[in-house]
Design a protein around this motif. Sequence first.
Motif: not given
Length: 100
Positions: A66-91
């Motif tokens: 899904d190019n919105l979720t995986k391509g843009a929004a989901g990718g942003a959440v995934q990287w934000m999780n990593r940057m803030f030390g959260h579980e990569e899969t959170a949300g």
Amino acid sequence: MTVQAVAREPMNSHELVLALREYYDQSVFVRVTGEMPRMKDVVTSNFAELSAVSDGRTVAVVCVIDNLTKGAAGGAVQWMNRMFGHEETAGLMAPAPGWT
């Protein structure tokens, strides 16, 4: 999307799918299947689904996202999780709703 290539060494479809499974074994959001991937299995999710076929020399790898979720929004959440030390899969683990 579909990618085609010529294999360095002959391989059948089963061997190709096994190689993809091994490569993506640790990837939480990538699923490899022996059947052609379907959009309804990934819509509104952060998952990518792959499969592949081979005639011995020529290989084709098919991927659906899904190019919105995986391509843009989901990718942003995934990287934000990593940057803030959260579980990569959170949300991001909600299953795709599919359709009938």
